[in-house]
Design a protein around this motif. Sequence first.
Motif, PDB file in Angstrom:
ATOM      1  N   CYS A 128       0.875  -1.182   0.000  1.00  9.50           N
ATOM      2  CA  CYS A 128       0.000   0.000   0.000  1.00  9.50           C
ATOM      3  C   CYS A 128       0.905   1.223   0.000  1.00  9.50           C
ATOM      4  CB  CYS A 128      -0.875  -0.017   1.248  1.00  9.50           C
ATOM      5  SG  CYS A 128       0.105   0.067   2.774  1.00  9.50           S
ATOM      6  N   CYS A 138      -6.965  -2.354   5.188  1.00  9.75           N
ATOM      7  CA  CYS A 138      -7.264  -3.544   4.383  1.00  9.75           C
ATOM      8  C   CYS A 138      -6.872  -4.831   5.106  1.00  9.75           C
ATOM      9  CB  CYS A 138      -6.577  -3.456   3.028  1.00  9.75           C
ATOM     10  SG  CYS A 138      -4.815  -3.851   3.075  1.00  9.75           S
ATOM     11  N   CYS A 179      -1.343  -6.457   5.637  1.00 12.14           N
ATOM     12  CA  CYS A 179      -0.036  -6.599   6.303  1.00 12.14           C
ATOM     13  C   CYS A 179      -0.155  -7.582   7.460  1.00 12.14           C
ATOM     14  CB  CYS A 179       0.488  -5.240   6.760  1.00 12.14           C
ATOM     15  SG  CYS A 179      -0.676  -4.257   7.701  1.00 12.14           S
TER      16      CYS A 179
HETATM   17  S1  SF4 Z   1      -3.863  -2.462   6.671  1.00  9.89           S
HETATM   18 FE1  SF4 Z   1      -1.656  -2.674   6.314  1.00  9.89          FE
HETATM   19  S2  SF4 Z   1      -1.445  -3.240   4.127  1.00  9.89           S
HETATM   20 FE2  SF4 Z   1      -3.546  -2.443   4.440  1.00  9.89          FE
HETATM   21  S3  SF4 Z   1      -3.392  -0.272   3.900  1.00  9.89           S
HETATM   22 FE3  SF4 Z   1      -3.112  -0.442   6.141  1.00  9.89          FE
HETATM   23  S4  SF4 Z   1      -0.897  -0.548   6.430  1.00  9.89           S
HETATM   24 FE4  SF4 Z   1      -1.293  -1.008   4.261  1.00  9.89          FE
END
Ligand code: SF4
Length: 468
Positions: A48, A84, A87
């Motif tokens: 991201c 999302c 990660c």
């Molecule tokens: S949840 Fe993690 S991978 Fe998803 S946008 Fe946020 S930091 Fe990025």
Amino acid sequence: MREGSLDAPMRHPIDWQEDDFYDEAKLDEELRRVFDICHGCRRCFNLCDSFPRLFDLIDGSDTGELDSVDSKDFKPVVNACTLCDMCFMTKCPYVPPHEFNLDFPHLMLRYRAVENKKGDVATMAKQVRKTDRNGKLGCGFSGLANWATREDNRLTRTVMETVAGIDRRAALPKYAATPFTKQAAKSMPAVNADAPAHGRKAVLYATCFANYNNTDIADAMLALLAHNGVETEVVYPECCGMPQLEAGDIAKVADKAKSVARTLAPYVAEGYSVVALVPSCALMLKQEWPLILPGDTAVKTLSEASYDAAEYIMDIAGKEGLADGLAPIGGEVTVHISCHSRAQNMGQKATQLLRLIPETKVRPVERCSGHGGAWGVETDNFETALKVGKPVVKQVTKHVAKADGPAYVVSECPLAREHIVQGMTIAEADTTNIHTGMDSGIQAFQHPIQLLAHAYGLDAPTDRETSS
Ligand code: SF4
Ligand code: SF4
């Protein structure tokens, strides 16, 4: 398999009701602890925009380490997170029960919750996230609303950008003339008593998107369930609260979770499964609500009875078998597997489902579209949303170009699907210097469920106004 703890990843309840959660010094300490680990690890560099922003910030500081970074510069890192969960779910070896106890998305959520508590979230951004209020108004005046939200309506879109912070270029969902719950109250399809799964009972939790915007998705699911012998009730008390979660308003999410769980509790007690049509909403019911309200029995019971739409159909396919009648639809299907589907840890159910359609090529694309719900249409984020979605747009464009016959592009997340199609349009316009509009030759179906219904010949009635 990922490195780190040998035990299965787990998630701790969110301590949003504790004073420490909002203590800014403690938050900063935790941000610094986690950012330092991430800076040394860098695995998430291409997931991201949050991680590249973080690494550039630290690398470009006086010492090249976190100690010379000012905490006020953390905000763009947090702002780029769409929650999302990728990660946490797919990359990080340090999630609990590992001793590092790292949950990056929930740390971003905590930062936003602190901002929300301080009153730093713009009032208009909160108004835009009121999907039920906006949905009722939008359906009531659908002609006007759909005219005003068109991308080529320069007058209204400029006003919306200035007043509400919605990027004038972002494709917005259209409103149906009648919400799905009202349509279903008038007529329901007859249940097929000869189907192998006859005897199952399900509540269709319509979700705000399928209730007020693309009601064809809910129609298709209702027809599929009836054809497969499932006795279905359409129940939609209110939105799951994902838009409020993105804005850090956890108390509001908790209110919604309690209200929806209380309404659905009698159905769950009678053995109904609860099926959500949009993966972000299924994720809320299954995972986020129980972490926000860990002691709430109704929320826990609901989470255990909840399914994503494709997951429920594949559950029938795997246990009783689907009803007969699937026919080839021709052409090729590109199916986008959204982040919030992946975060449910259920496998590629939409791909499996579409592969049940005879003689039809299915190509999955499993990568973030960059949309991120209400986040992606905001002026501050739209460019980032396009940038993050570029690899998906490239892949889908290649698939569509190769399609022998009709090209279908669907996503488990219909909003992500529209964002991808808009990304293709913009990429095309960049190449040819001609604005091609949304007429890309791609079939109008948004959701894999609609394609399965299409393969059964159960297409939605055409006399309803929808976003397709
Ligand atoms: S949840 Fe993690 S991978 Fe998803 S946008 Fe946020 S930091 Fe990025
Ligand atoms: S979230 Fe985990 S995997 Fe991703 S950069 Fe940070 S420590 Fe590494």
